[in-house]
Design a protein around this motif. Structure first.
Motif, mmCIF file in Angstrom:
data_model
loop_
_atom_site.group_PDB
_atom_site.id
_atom_site.type_symbol
_atom_site.label_atom_id
_atom_site.label_comp_id
_atom_site.label_asym_id
_atom_site.label_seq_id
_atom_site.Cartn_x
_atom_site.Cartn_y
_atom_site.Cartn_z
ATOM 1 N N VAL A 4 -41.687 54.296 -17.783
ATOM 2 C CA VAL A 4 -41.097 55.632 -17.866
ATOM 3 C C VAL A 4 -40.171 55.841 -16.680
ATOM 4 N N HIS A 5 -38.919 56.082 -16.948
ATOM 5 C CA HIS A 5 -37.927 56.182 -15.878
ATOM 6 C C HIS A 5 -37.672 57.598 -15.420
ATOM 7 N N GLY A 6 -37.629 58.550 -16.348
ATOM 8 C CA GLY A 6 -37.363 59.927 -15.958
ATOM 9 C C GLY A 6 -35.939 60.143 -15.470
ATOM 10 N N ARG A 7 -35.769 61.129 -14.632
ATOM 11 C CA ARG A 7 -34.450 61.515 -14.126
ATOM 12 C C ARG A 7 -34.213 60.848 -12.779
ATOM 13 N N ARG A 8 -33.017 60.319 -12.559
ATOM 14 C CA ARG A 8 -32.683 59.722 -11.274
ATOM 15 C C ARG A 8 -31.319 60.223 -10.836
ATOM 16 N N ASP A 9 -31.049 60.091 -9.545
ATOM 17 C CA ASP A 9 -29.804 60.626 -9.011
ATOM 18 C C ASP A 9 -28.756 59.537 -8.821
ATOM 19 N N PHE A 10 -28.594 58.671 -9.828
ATOM 20 C CA PHE A 10 -27.541 57.678 -9.779
ATOM 21 C C PHE A 10 -27.146 57.283 -11.192
ATOM 22 N N TYR A 11 -25.959 56.699 -11.306
ATOM 23 C CA TYR A 11 -25.445 56.222 -12.579
ATOM 24 C C TYR A 11 -25.892 54.776 -12.789
ATOM 25 N N LYS A 12 -25.938 54.376 -14.044
ATOM 26 C CA LYS A 12 -26.351 53.012 -14.350
ATOM 27 C C LYS A 12 -25.588 52.508 -15.567
ATOM 28 N N MET A 13 -25.150 51.252 -15.487
ATOM 29 C CA MET A 13 -24.598 50.603 -16.672
ATOM 30 C C MET A 13 -25.146 49.192 -16.706
ATOM 31 N N GLY A 14 -25.279 48.644 -17.902
ATOM 32 C CA GLY A 14 -25.880 47.332 -17.973
ATOM 33 C C GLY A 14 -25.612 46.632 -19.279
ATOM 34 N N LEU A 15 -25.970 45.365 -19.279
ATOM 35 C CA LEU A 15 -25.885 44.512 -20.458
ATOM 36 C C LEU A 15 -27.298 44.031 -20.748
ATOM 37 N N VAL A 16 -27.772 44.241 -21.974
ATOM 38 C CA VAL A 16 -29.138 43.847 -22.277
ATOM 39 C C VAL A 16 -29.216 43.245 -23.677
ATOM 40 N N GLU B 144 -33.712 62.025 -27.718
ATOM 41 C CA GLU B 144 -33.546 61.197 -28.902
ATOM 42 C C GLU B 144 -34.263 59.862 -28.720
ATOM 43 N N ILE B 145 -34.640 59.228 -29.836
ATOM 44 C CA ILE B 145 -35.237 57.903 -29.825
ATOM 45 C C ILE B 145 -34.203 56.923 -30.363
ATOM 46 N N LEU B 146 -33.829 55.941 -29.535
ATOM 47 C CA LEU B 146 -32.811 54.966 -29.901
ATOM 48 C C LEU B 146 -33.442 53.578 -29.996
ATOM 49 N N GLU B 147 -33.121 52.845 -31.061
ATOM 50 C CA GLU B 147 -33.653 51.508 -31.254
ATOM 51 C C GLU B 147 -32.594 50.475 -30.865
ATOM 52 N N LEU B 148 -32.973 49.563 -29.992
ATOM 53 C CA LEU B 148 -32.070 48.499 -29.558
ATOM 54 C C LEU B 148 -32.565 47.184 -30.145
ATOM 55 N N ASN B 149 -31.662 46.466 -30.802
ATOM 56 C CA ASN B 149 -32.011 45.163 -31.354
ATOM 57 C C ASN B 149 -30.761 44.298 -31.336
ATOM 58 N N GLY B 150 -30.670 43.400 -30.367
ATOM 59 C CA GLY B 150 -29.478 42.584 -30.199
ATOM 60 C C GLY B 150 -28.935 42.730 -28.802
ATOM 61 N N THR B 151 -27.616 42.619 -28.655
ATOM 62 C CA THR B 151 -26.975 42.726 -27.346
ATOM 63 C C THR B 151 -26.141 43.999 -27.289
ATOM 64 N N VAL B 152 -26.375 44.813 -26.270
ATOM 65 C CA VAL B 152 -25.626 46.064 -26.130
ATOM 66 C C VAL B 152 -25.198 46.259 -24.683
ATOM 67 N N LEU B 153 -24.126 47.012 -24.524
ATOM 68 C CA LEU B 153 -23.680 47.498 -23.233
ATOM 69 C C LEU B 153 -24.113 48.956 -23.180
ATOM 70 N N PHE B 154 -24.786 49.351 -22.098
ATOM 71 C CA PHE B 154 -25.293 50.722 -22.057
ATOM 72 C C PHE B 154 -24.817 51.451 -20.801
ATOM 73 N N PHE B 155 -24.730 52.771 -20.910
ATOM 74 C CA PHE B 155 -24.277 53.637 -19.828
ATOM 75 C C PHE B 155 -25.258 54.792 -19.716
ATOM 76 N N MET C 135 -25.342 53.542 -25.970
ATOM 77 C CA MET C 135 -25.321 52.100 -26.225
ATOM 78 C C MET C 135 -24.146 51.690 -27.103
ATOM 79 N N ILE C 136 -23.478 50.587 -26.740
ATOM 80 C CA ILE C 136 -22.380 50.028 -27.510
ATOM 81 C C ILE C 136 -22.756 48.605 -27.920
ATOM 82 N N PRO C 137 -22.928 48.322 -29.222
ATOM 83 C CA PRO C 137 -23.256 46.962 -29.670
ATOM 84 C C PRO C 137 -22.100 46.007 -29.379
ATOM 85 N N LEU C 138 -22.431 44.771 -29.014
ATOM 86 C CA LEU C 138 -21.421 43.766 -28.679
ATOM 87 C C LEU C 138 -21.568 42.535 -29.566
#
Length: 283
Positions: A32-44, A55-66, A111-114
């Motif tokens: 559980v991450h909660g609220r943080r005081d920084f921005y994050k982007m990643g590839l997963v 909202e509940i988001l389902e990730l399956n595959g490779t995405v770029l997230f912000f 999330m942006i699928p790649l």
């Protein structure tokens, strides 16, 4: 603590303003991450269920997230072989393009699928950031900022802004949610919250309050006042947990004339008194 990240030195992050790291192969669930005081982007790459802004988001595959720091989120990882990279940075470090980019808009899916080619390019950018981050180069922060901007431009070319249905009601709701989020986080008590009612937001958006209320209810299923109240209380909880401000100072910062008004408001929405949240966090 909720504010910690596995494998990340939080003191170093706050000192340097940024951190680039490879995601651990496995994290105990739920994380559980909660609220943080920084921005994050990643590839997963992997399978996971993400709670983001209600909202509940389902990730399956490779995405770029912000990830917007104002939006509460949680992650339940369903795969032990999740791989990827993440770049975390504070608002002070943040390149100017980030403030203008719709990629961190709280109303959008983060999330942006790649495809394979897109993932290969983004992976190369994160690997470059990691190499620079661990080097002795004196201007590494500038290189990291340039890489962040390149990732943002690539993301916008893959999936341009305007992903939400652009009906009149949806567009107005999008503007309302964006205006609501722009007020947070509250960083000092000298500039109290100005927009606290549906009427305030209707005036700020130059629309009739009935039109705003109807659009928000139609699009989200919930009244404008509920969105406002929940966001104010979420910010109040964050201030109670992450600052040493008195409850009176928090009340004034959130636009309440008297601490008693704030206490009653908070208890009505959250179901507990503000001091209970602070006490629970400091056990």
């Amino acid at each position: 603590m909720v504010n910690e990240i596995p494998g990340v030195n939080m003191a170093e992050l706050r000192l340097r303003g940024f951190k680039v790291h490879e995601l651990p192969a496995y994290v105990e669930v739920p994380a559980v991450h909660g609220r943080r005081d920084f921005y994050k982007m990643g590839l997963v790459t992997g399978e996971m269920t993400i709670g983001y802004g209600g909202e509940i988001l389902e990730l399956n595959g490779t995405v770029l997230f912000f990830v917007n720091p104002r939006v509460s989120r949680s992650v339940v990882r369903r795969s032990v072989n999740t791989t990827g990279y993440a770049c975390i940075f504070t608002e002070a470090f943040m390149p100017p393009i980030v403030k203008k980019s719709p990629l961190w808009n709280a109303a959008e899916n983060p999330m942006i699928p790649l495809n394979k080619e897109q993932a290969a390019f983004i992976r190369g950018m994160f690997q470059k950031m990691m190499a620079v981050h661990h080097s002795d180069y004196s201007n590494k922060a500038d290189v990291i900022k340039n890489c962040i901007e390149l990732v943002i431009h690539e993301a916008l070319s893959i999936q341009p802004p305007g992903r939400s249905p652009q009906t009149g009601a949806a567009r107005l709701t999008h503007l309302f949610m964006d205006l609501l989020e722009r007020q947070f986080p509250i960083e000092h008590t000298a500039a109290p919250l100005k927009l606290r009612t549906a009427q305030d937001f209707a005036a700020g958006l130059a629309v009739h309050i009935n039109y705003l209320n109807r659009a928000v209810k139609e699009t989200t299923g919930r009244p404008t006042s509920v969105h406002i109240a929940e966001r104010i209380v979420a910010e109040a909880k964050a201030l109670l947990q992450h600052t040493d401000w008195s409850i009176a100072e928090i009340a004034y910062a959130l636009g309440f004339d008297y601490p008693s008004y704030f206490n009653n408001y908070f208890k009505r929405i959250a179901g507990v008194a503000p001091k209970s949240v602070r006490f629970e966090n400091h056990k």
